[in-house]
Write a protein that holds these residues in place. Structure first.
Motif, PDB file in Angstrom:
ATOM      1  N   SER A 142       0.938  -1.206   0.078  1.00 30.20           N
ATOM      2  CA  SER A 142       0.221  -0.038   0.025  1.00 30.20           C
ATOM      3  C   SER A 142       0.945   1.314  -0.178  1.00 30.20           C
ATOM      4  O   SER A 142       2.294   1.261   0.281  1.00 30.20           O
ATOM      5  CB  SER A 142      -0.875   0.141   1.407  1.00 30.20           C
ATOM      6  OG  SER A 142      -0.166   0.192   2.500  1.00 30.20           O
ATOM      7  N   ALA A 143       0.184   2.359  -0.371  1.00 25.98           N
ATOM      8  CA  ALA A 143       1.162   3.340  -0.381  1.00 25.98           C
ATOM      9  C   ALA A 143       1.545   3.922   1.081  1.00 25.98           C
ATOM     10  O   ALA A 143       2.595   4.537   1.027  1.00 25.98           O
ATOM     11  CB  ALA A 143       0.354   4.961  -1.256  1.00 25.98           C
ATOM     12  N   ASP A 144       0.629   3.974   1.935  1.00 29.50           N
ATOM     13  CA  ASP A 144       0.818   4.023   3.368  1.00 29.50           C
ATOM     14  C   ASP A 144       2.141   3.430   3.628  1.00 29.50           C
ATOM     15  O   ASP A 144       2.995   4.228   4.539  1.00 29.50           O
ATOM     16  CB  ASP A 144      -0.350   3.994   4.332  1.00 29.50           C
ATOM     17  CG  ASP A 144      -1.573   5.101   3.980  1.00 29.50           C
ATOM     18  OD1 ASP A 144      -1.169   6.221   3.258  1.00 29.50           O
ATOM     19  OD2 ASP A 144      -2.669   4.844   4.223  1.00 29.50           O
ATOM     20  N   GLU A 145       2.012   2.208   3.604  1.00 35.09           N
ATOM     21  CA  GLU A 145       3.162   1.250   3.862  1.00 35.09           C
ATOM     22  C   GLU A 145       4.590   1.533   3.378  1.00 35.09           C
ATOM     23  O   GLU A 145       5.598   1.749   3.930  1.00 35.09           O
ATOM     24  CB  GLU A 145       2.846  -0.040   3.728  1.00 35.09           C
ATOM     25  CG  GLU A 145       3.757  -1.115   4.215  1.00 35.09           C
ATOM     26  CD  GLU A 145       3.550  -2.528   4.047  1.00 35.09           C
ATOM     27  OE1 GLU A 145       4.638  -3.561   4.584  1.00 35.09           O
ATOM     28  OE2 GLU A 145       2.365  -2.852   3.431  1.00 35.09           O
ATOM     29  N   ALA A 146       4.191   2.072   2.240  1.00 37.02           N
ATOM     30  CA  ALA A 146       5.677   2.417   1.385  1.00 37.02           C
ATOM     31  C   ALA A 146       6.191   3.640   1.973  1.00 37.02           C
ATOM     32  O   ALA A 146       7.365   3.952   2.054  1.00 37.02           O
ATOM     33  CB  ALA A 146       5.213   2.740  -0.169  1.00 37.02           C
ATOM     34  N   LEU A 147       5.498   4.713   2.266  1.00 40.11           N
ATOM     35  CA  LEU A 147       5.901   6.021   2.912  1.00 40.11           C
ATOM     36  C   LEU A 147       6.464   5.648   4.294  1.00 40.11           C
ATOM     37  O   LEU A 147       7.503   6.369   4.529  1.00 40.11           O
ATOM     38  CB  LEU A 147       4.570   6.897   3.066  1.00 40.11           C
ATOM     39  CG  LEU A 147       3.959   7.624   1.524  1.00 40.11           C
ATOM     40  CD1 LEU A 147       2.753   8.239   1.943  1.00 40.11           C
ATOM     41  CD2 LEU A 147       5.174   8.274   0.974  1.00 40.11           C
ATOM     42  N   GLN A 148       5.966   4.908   4.993  1.00 41.20           N
ATOM     43  CA  GLN A 148       6.684   4.589   6.413  1.00 41.20           C
ATOM     44  C   GLN A 148       8.057   3.916   6.079  1.00 41.20           C
ATOM     45  O   GLN A 148       8.922   4.338   7.015  1.00 41.20           O
ATOM     46  CB  GLN A 148       5.586   3.628   7.116  1.00 41.20           C
ATOM     47  CG  GLN A 148       6.217   3.226   8.465  1.00 41.20           C
ATOM     48  CD  GLN A 148       6.054   4.498   9.375  1.00 41.20           C
ATOM     49  OE1 GLN A 148       5.120   5.140   9.388  1.00 41.20           O
ATOM     50  NE2 GLN A 148       7.079   4.740  10.293  1.00 41.20           N
ATOM     51  N   LEU A 149       8.005   2.865   5.051  1.00 46.79           N
ATOM     52  CA  LEU A 149       9.244   2.242   4.803  1.00 46.79           C
ATOM     53  C   LEU A 149      10.305   3.346   4.230  1.00 46.79           C
ATOM     54  O   LEU A 149      11.563   3.353   4.594  1.00 46.79           O
ATOM     55  CB  LEU A 149       9.382   1.210   3.887  1.00 46.79           C
ATOM     56  CG  LEU A 149       8.608   0.138   4.337  1.00 46.79           C
ATOM     57  CD1 LEU A 149       8.279  -0.981   2.937  1.00 46.79           C
ATOM     58  CD2 LEU A 149       9.470  -0.808   5.383  1.00 46.79           C
ATOM     59  N   LEU A 150       9.966   4.268   3.573  1.00 47.37           N
ATOM     60  CA  LEU A 150      10.759   5.477   2.929  1.00 47.37           C
ATOM     61  C   LEU A 150      11.416   6.361   4.223  1.00 47.37           C
ATOM     62  O   LEU A 150      12.334   6.832   4.011  1.00 47.37           O
ATOM     63  CB  LEU A 150      10.075   6.324   2.262  1.00 47.37           C
ATOM     64  CG  LEU A 150       9.888   5.744   0.587  1.00 47.37           C
ATOM     65  CD1 LEU A 150       8.864   6.482  -0.002  1.00 47.37           C
ATOM     66  CD2 LEU A 150      11.229   5.824  -0.146  1.00 47.37           C
TER      67      LEU A 150
END
Length: 491
Positions: A37-45
């Motif tokens: 998901s986009a939210d999970e991707a932002l957290q990883l970034l």
């Protein structure tokens, strides 16, 4: 933030199988992170130093273009790639324009092709980071360079402040400093006369750094024994091809010093033909480079120096009178060091401080005996010879003090001031043969003892005397060590 040795690639797709396939393809070369998901991707970034984001275009919460647009805003150094099974040109254009996407990859993709694309993206990310660092370093370097230049200019000004020069000497040096302080603010040509090594360049620099031109260039040219063509090239410049060896255009020192000061050392050595050229430059305040017709205006203050008597040279017809008057609006005469022996200890200590810093070799100072010998010597090479002697003594020194035995033999052989009249007897002015021989013997004994640091055993061995015989002669001539070699007097 986690930092990996290998490039980190973040794969974003709402389909688990697609993520697994991407991970298997990439994990041999890269550290692979996955997000569905986009939210999970932002957290990883936020938590990892990601180099590349590979994102599917069609996702339920937001599109790949929307996610990568946010990535561009928050992490602009990250390379952004879109992966999609659709070839909608509108999506492609939007992705390129809004998200700054590096490449649009269509499904199905080939593993080798994808690896090549990811490698290229990682390389692009690394280059962008390096470029950003270089830009920052360039800015820092520029600031540092400006700071260093300012500090060096300030140091130069301080070094040639008249109060600083006065601190290193006494009368008649201070009288000259007072003259310089009166002359420096005014744009008049100055001729500095005095013997070689007396410090003429020092006062030329003092004139510049105490003038209104202090922020501009100070340039130096030694005019002695230089052919006219070469001297003209150095002072006025030349155009490429104007003579053999002129492979590039050359800016002369008059142009380099524009707005500042030019110091023409040994001006009395220039030929009559060149005197005419220099006179024209001083009159017209313009120069013409060799091989060029164009004339260039220059605004330069001229300070010249000579060890010749230029007035006598004018009377003899060897120096142009009109040029002399152009150069000598004001004249400063520097006395030889032999006429200001009171300055010797102060100058010697000043030179020692500079040499210790340059050679990174600290000592405690001069022995009193060494300073006494230095004051007795006539210093025909003036300040320059004194400076060289101090540097040589420091290089040769193995102890904490610069002692008299380190002095050059010609300095040791200098006649003691209290014995000048006795030395005259050796020239046949007066005295018996016995008196002359005794005086010579006394001088030989004294010099030998100094060279052997007053070690009587070594001195007696060199002179072929017994210790008893040497002691007897020392008592007879009242010879004893001058001062204490282990203590330094402050002057």
């Amino acid at each position: 933030m986690t930092i990996s040795q290998r490039p980190i690639v973040l794969c974003v797709d709402d389909e688990v199988r697609s993520l697994e396939t991407l991970e298997r393809t990439l994990d041999e070369e890269f550290d692979v992170l996955t997000a569905n998901s986009a939210d999970e991707a932002l957290q990883l970034l936020e938590n990892h130093d990601v180099q590349v984001v590979l994102c599917d275009q069609r996702m339920p919460d937001r599109t790949g273009v929307e996610l990568l647009t946010e990535v561009r805003d928050r992490w602009p150094q990250v390379a952004r790639l879109i992966l999609s099974g659709y070839t909608d040109s509108e999506d492609i254009i939007k992705g390129l324009n809004e998200a700054g996407i590096l490449q649009y990859i269509t499904k199905p993709w080939h593993p080798e092709s994808l690896l090549m694309i990811i490698r290229s993206a990682c390389r692009m990310c690394a280059l962008q980071s390096e470029n950003a660092l270089l830009n920052m370093e360039m800015r820092l370097t520029e600031e540092q360079a400006e700071k260093q230049v300012s500090e060096k200019k300030a140091h130069l000004r301080n070094s040639f402040q008249l109060d600083e020069i006065k601190r290193h000497g006494q009368s008649p040096l201070n009288k000259i400093c007072d003259q310089v302080s009166k002359i420096a603010p005014y744009d008049v040509s100055v001729l500095i006369t005095g013997p070689s090594g007396a410090g003429k360049e020092l006062f030329a620099r003092a004139l510049h750094y105490n003038s209104l031109r202090a922020d501009r260039h100070f340039v130096v040219e030694n005019c002695g024994a230089m052919p006219d063509e070469l001297l003209a090239s150095e002072l006025f410049g030349h155009k490429k091809g104007s003579f053999t060896g002129a492979i590039t255009d050359h800016v002369g020192l008059f142009e380099q010093a524009d707005g500042g000061t030019i110091f023409l050392d040994e001006i009395g050595e220039i030929s009559p033909a060149f005197q005419v050229k220099l006179l024209r430059v001083l009159q017209e305040r313009e120069i013409r480079r060799l091989g060029e017709q164009q004339r260039r205006k220059v605004n330069v203050r001229v300070v010249a120096s000579t060890n010749r008597d230029l007035e006598e040279e004018v009377r003899a017809g060897r120096f142009r009178q009109d040029l002399y008057f152009r150069l000598a609006e004001v004249t400063l005469e520097l006395p030889a060091l032999s006429r200001r022996t009171i300055d010797i200890p102060v100058l010697a200590n000043s030179f020692l401080q500079t040499a210790m810093h340059q050679f990174d070799k600290p000592v405690k100072g001069f022995s009193e005996e060494a300073l006494t010998c230095m004051k007795r010597y006539s210093w025909p090479g003036n300040v320059r010879e004194l400076q060289n002697e101090v540097r040589r003594m420091l290089v040769m020194c193995e102890g904490d003090w610069l002692t008299a035995d380190l002095l050059n033999p010609r300095v040791l052989r200098a006649a003691p001031g209290a014995e000048d009249e006795e030395i005259d007897m050796l020239a046949g002015l007066e005295g018996t043969l016995k008196e002359k021989v005794e005086l010579l013997e006394k001088r030989i004994l004294r010099e030998t003892l100094i060279r052997h640091r007053w070690n009587k055993s070594s001195a007696s061995l060199e002179l072929g005397l017994s210790r008893v015989g040497l002691r007897s002669k020392l008592e007879r001539y009242e010879l004893e060590k001058t001062g204490d070699s282990e203590t330094s007097k402050q002057h």
